[in-house]
Write a protein that holds these residues in place. Structure first.
Motif, PDB file in Angstrom:
ATOM      1  N   SER A 150      30.086 -45.336  20.312  1.00 32.89           N
ATOM      2  CA  SER A 150      30.991 -45.097  19.246  1.00 32.89           C
ATOM      3  C   SER A 150      30.856 -45.087  17.786  1.00 32.89           C
ATOM      4  O   SER A 150      30.755 -44.847  18.093  1.00 32.89           O
ATOM      5  N   TYR A 191      38.151 -52.514  21.402  1.00 34.03           N
ATOM      6  CA  TYR A 191      38.177 -51.549  21.265  1.00 34.03           C
ATOM      7  C   TYR A 191      37.368 -50.993  22.274  1.00 34.03           C
ATOM      8  O   TYR A 191      36.647 -50.817  23.155  1.00 34.03           O
ATOM      9  N   ASP A 212      35.368 -44.765  12.775  1.00 38.15           N
ATOM     10  CA  ASP A 212      36.800 -45.241  13.129  1.00 38.15           C
ATOM     11  C   ASP A 212      37.177 -46.887  13.778  1.00 38.15           C
ATOM     12  O   ASP A 212      38.470 -46.933  13.065  1.00 38.15           O
ATOM     13  N   ASP A 258      36.739 -46.797  23.334  1.00 40.21           N
ATOM     14  CA  ASP A 258      36.807 -44.835  23.023  1.00 40.21           C
ATOM     15  C   ASP A 258      35.671 -44.724  23.443  1.00 40.21           C
ATOM     16  O   ASP A 258      35.735 -44.939  24.848  1.00 40.21           O
TER      17      ASP A 258
END
Length: 95
Positions: free
Chosen positions: A78, A4, A82, A6
């Motif tokens: 983060s 992941y 989401d 971001d």
């Protein structure tokens, strides 16, 4: 697994020769560095890094005949909503 990314995570990469590559040692090195910032991390049996029992870092590895790459992410700030949505089938980002 899922990697992941971001704006709220930190990515790291460690390169070594394959004969010097040890997953546990690499994870311990990252935990030690973050620990110097006052954030105690521990390595679990899967070599993920956890803080207060929650996973905050995972890794992926690429090994060739002579070279080893240990790539990882570290959740700093983060968007966990989401992240949770994306880890479920059919998840979507909001906004």
């Amino acid at each position: 697994g899922t990697v992941y990314h971001d704006p709220g995570n930190l990515n790291f990469a460690l390169f070594s020769t394959r004969d010097h590559f040890v997953r546990e040692r690499n994870a311990d090195l990252i935990a030690e560095c973050i620990g110097k910032l006052g954030i105690p991390l521990e390595r679990n049996k899967r070599n993920d890094l956890v803080w207060q029992g929650k996973k905050v870092s995972g890794s992926a590895y690429r090994l060739t005949d002579n070279v080893a790459l240990h790539h990882g992410t570290l959740l700093v700030s983060s968007n966990l909503k989401d992240l949770g949505r994306l880890l479920r089938p059919g998840g979507e980002l909001q906004g």
